[in-house]
Design a protein around this motif. Structure first.
Motif, PDB file in Angstrom:
ATOM      1  N   LYS A 100       0.824  -1.223   0.000  1.00  0.00           N
ATOM      2  CA  LYS A 100       0.000   0.000   0.000  1.00  0.00           C
ATOM      3  C   LYS A 100       0.853   1.266   0.000  1.00  0.00           C
TER       4      LYS A 100
ATOM      5  N   PHE B 273       3.460   4.019  -4.873  1.00  0.00           N
ATOM      6  CA  PHE B 273       2.783   5.239  -5.324  1.00  0.00           C
ATOM      7  C   PHE B 273       3.403   5.714  -6.633  1.00  0.00           C
TER       8      PHE B 273
ATOM      9  N   TYR C 163       3.415   9.099  -9.500  1.00  0.00           N
ATOM     10  CA  TYR C 163       3.054  10.497  -9.724  1.00  0.00           C
ATOM     11  C   TYR C 163       3.852  11.000 -10.924  1.00  0.00           C
TER      12      TYR C 163
ATOM     13  N   HIS D 134       7.814   7.078  -9.624  1.00  0.00           N
ATOM     14  CA  HIS D 134       7.029   6.214  -8.754  1.00  0.00           C
ATOM     15  C   HIS D 134       7.853   5.801  -7.541  1.00  0.00           C
TER      16      HIS D 134
ATOM     17  N   ALA E 178       2.971  15.145  -3.099  1.00  0.00           N
ATOM     18  CA  ALA E 178       1.770  14.375  -3.444  1.00  0.00           C
ATOM     19  C   ALA E 178       1.672  13.113  -2.600  1.00  0.00           C
ATOM     20  N   TYR E 179       2.818  12.538  -2.279  1.00  0.00           N
ATOM     21  CA  TYR E 179       2.858  11.302  -1.488  1.00  0.00           C
ATOM     22  C   TYR E 179       2.374  11.553  -0.064  1.00  0.00           C
TER      23      TYR E 179
ATOM     24  N   THR F 269       0.048  13.572   0.861  1.00  0.00           N
ATOM     25  CA  THR F 269      -1.419  13.542   0.809  1.00  0.00           C
ATOM     26  C   THR F 269      -1.929  12.116   0.684  1.00  0.00           C
ATOM     27  N   TYR F 270      -1.234  11.320  -0.136  1.00  0.00           N
ATOM     28  CA  TYR F 270      -1.623   9.919  -0.310  1.00  0.00           C
ATOM     29  C   TYR F 270      -1.514   9.156   1.008  1.00  0.00           C
ATOM     30  N   LEU F 271      -0.446   9.411   1.764  1.00  0.00           N
ATOM     31  CA  LEU F 271      -0.244   8.702   3.024  1.00  0.00           C
ATOM     32  C   LEU F 271      -1.367   8.974   4.010  1.00  0.00           C
ATOM     33  N   GLN F 272      -1.860  10.209   4.017  1.00  0.00           N
ATOM     34  CA  GLN F 272      -2.935  10.556   4.941  1.00  0.00           C
ATOM     35  C   GLN F 272      -4.177   9.709   4.689  1.00  0.00           C
ATOM     36  N   GLY F 273      -4.363   9.304   3.453  1.00  0.00           N
ATOM     37  CA  GLY F 273      -5.546   8.523   3.108  1.00  0.00           C
ATOM     38  C   GLY F 273      -5.425   7.041   3.387  1.00  0.00           C
ATOM     39  N   ILE F 274      -4.183   6.525   3.474  1.00  0.00           N
ATOM     40  CA  ILE F 274      -4.029   5.075   3.630  1.00  0.00           C
ATOM     41  C   ILE F 274      -3.601   4.645   5.021  1.00  0.00           C
TER      42      ILE F 274
END
Length: 429
Positions: free
Chosen positions: A322, A325, A327, A331, A411-412, A414-419
């Motif tokens: 997970k 990532f 972008y 990656h 960007a990563y 922000t992605y981490l906050q979601g997972i």
């Protein structure tokens, strides 16, 4: 504010100008705050409207800002308004407005009214948070907040969350501010020398105060260096000093002069301990060329891998997927083996090889940044803490991120906050 004064202020509410009414016309849901002046004095009035998708307007809240205080008025029927007990940002959407997003952001109209009111020196345009109403109330109580914004200390006003569910955004002020004084230096608790030293480094103000409290006899230059190197972490420097026998002042000056992050110095000390070097020898603890010495240690040290660590590494791979990532043309992926982490460090000439065991144990996460054209060629390496914080991003010879890599990192985040579950990456061990 006395009740008689409240009654006097609420008795007259300025009419909505035709220009503002025209600006609020439209067919999408939107919120507005219209600033208005009183013809009687320099009081500022703000009327807040919600525009429905069909174009209809409904006034939700009113605000009054005077020299002696601020009021918030609410309504239940969109017609009759009463003074609210709680002062907060406007709430535009009612709980019964199903089908509408509960978005309480708003567009301010007629800013010129602010310049004609008692808040004309509030410097609201310099505000770094979007809680305008709460800031204007703060200014009514503490006009000296203007000095903070003008001098670069606006970050001492910040957004916090309150309420039963922890979702209500509120404006907070730093506890170090002395609101009783109108002298900027006394407000900040700084001497003139300290204030000049912190110019351009205002963001380190709180950290500087932490180190000043810990080492009150140290000169301001060293305290600022401590703040810039260690942030608010006051535990690592004493550990370094205990390990090397150096004084905090001497070690800080060395790290600052060599432009060494304390993460790199920590890794270097661990390498020296594995190589059984005498860290009380200043030639070891403070090498003339730290970067060269660090690279040399990375090249000669042997990283032993136990079978237990290999099993831990393999067991955690599925859970770490997970963290992958992509972008743009870059990656992020996890390493395929402990050997790949060691190869990464050797290829890019940095010390990530020493992290292989801690990665296997789940104490941290090592991730590889690759380009789409060369997915298997080492490019940049990232260290992610066990609780999901990006600690380091290094390229060849510890190079800092390029603009493209930094965009990927942003960007990563922000992605981490979601997972992340409860904002933490679960340890795989």
């Amino acid at each position: 504010m006395k009740q008689s004064r409240k009654d006097a202020l609420t008795r007259y509410i300025p009419h909505l100008p035709e220009k503002a009414a025209e600006q609020m016309k439209g067919k999408t849901a939107c919120n507005f705050a219209v600033m208005l002046n009183s013809p009687l004095d320099d009081t500022l009035y703000i009327r807040c409207y919600h525009r429905y998708r069909g174009g209809a307007l409904a006034e939700r809240q009113r605000y009054i800002f005077a020299k002696d205080g601020a009021l918030r008025l609410t309504t239940r029927d969109d017609i009759h308004f009463m003074v609210a007990k709680e002062f907060r940002e406007p709430v535009f959407c009612k709980s019964s407005c199903y089908g509408y997003p509960f978005d309480n952001s708003y567009t301010v109209l007629n800013w010129q009214a602010l310049e004609r009111s008692c808040l004309k020196y509030s410097c609201a345009e310099l505000l770094q948070v979007d809680l305008l109403m709460e800031y204007l109330k703060l200014y009514c109580k503490h006009p000296n907040v203007e000095y903070l914004l003008k001098s670069g200390y606006g970050h001492l006003l910040y957004t916090d969350y309150a309420g039963y569910w922890g979702t209500q955004r509120r404006l907070r002020t730093d506890s170090n501010i002395n609101w009783k004084s109108n002298d900027l230096l006394k407000m900040l608790g700084l001497t003139r020398t300290e204030f000049k030293l912190l110019q351009g480094h205002e963001g380190y103000y709180n950290k500087y105060l932490v180190w000043r409290k810990l080492y009150p006899k140290y000169p301001p230059e060293i305290l600022l260096q401590m703040a810039r190197i260690f942030g608010s972490d006051t535990t690592t420097l004493p550990k370094f000093c205990q390990c090397t026998g150096l004084t905090p002042r001497r070690l800080t000056a060395y790290l600052f002069d060599q432009a060494v992050s304390y993460w790199d110095y920590r890794d270097y000390l661990e390498q020296c301990e594995k190589l059984h070097y005498d860290l009380h020898d200043t030639a070891i603890s403070m090498p003339h060329d730290f970067a060269a010495m660090h690279r040399r240690c990375s090249e000669i040290i042997r990283y032993e891998q136990t079978e237990q660590h290999r099993k831990l590494f393999a067991a955690a791979m599925a859970d770490r997927r997970k963290l992958d990532f992509a972008y743009g043309d870059l990656h992020i992926r996890q390493p395929k083996s402990m050997d790949e982490i060691i190869t990464e460090g050797a290829t890019l000439n940095h010390c990530v090889g020493g992290y292989a065991e801690r990665h296997a144990e789940g104490k941290l996460h090592i991730l590889f940044i690759r380009t789409a054209e060369k997915p298997d060629v080492p490019f940049y390496t990232m260290e992610l803490s066990a609780d999901g914080q990006i600690r380091q991003v290094r390229g060849r010879k510890n190079a800092a991120p390029t603009p493209a890599v930094q965009a990927l990192v942003d960007a990563y985040k922000t992605y981490l906050q979601g997972i992340l579950n409860d904002k933490k990456v679960r340890r795989s061990a």
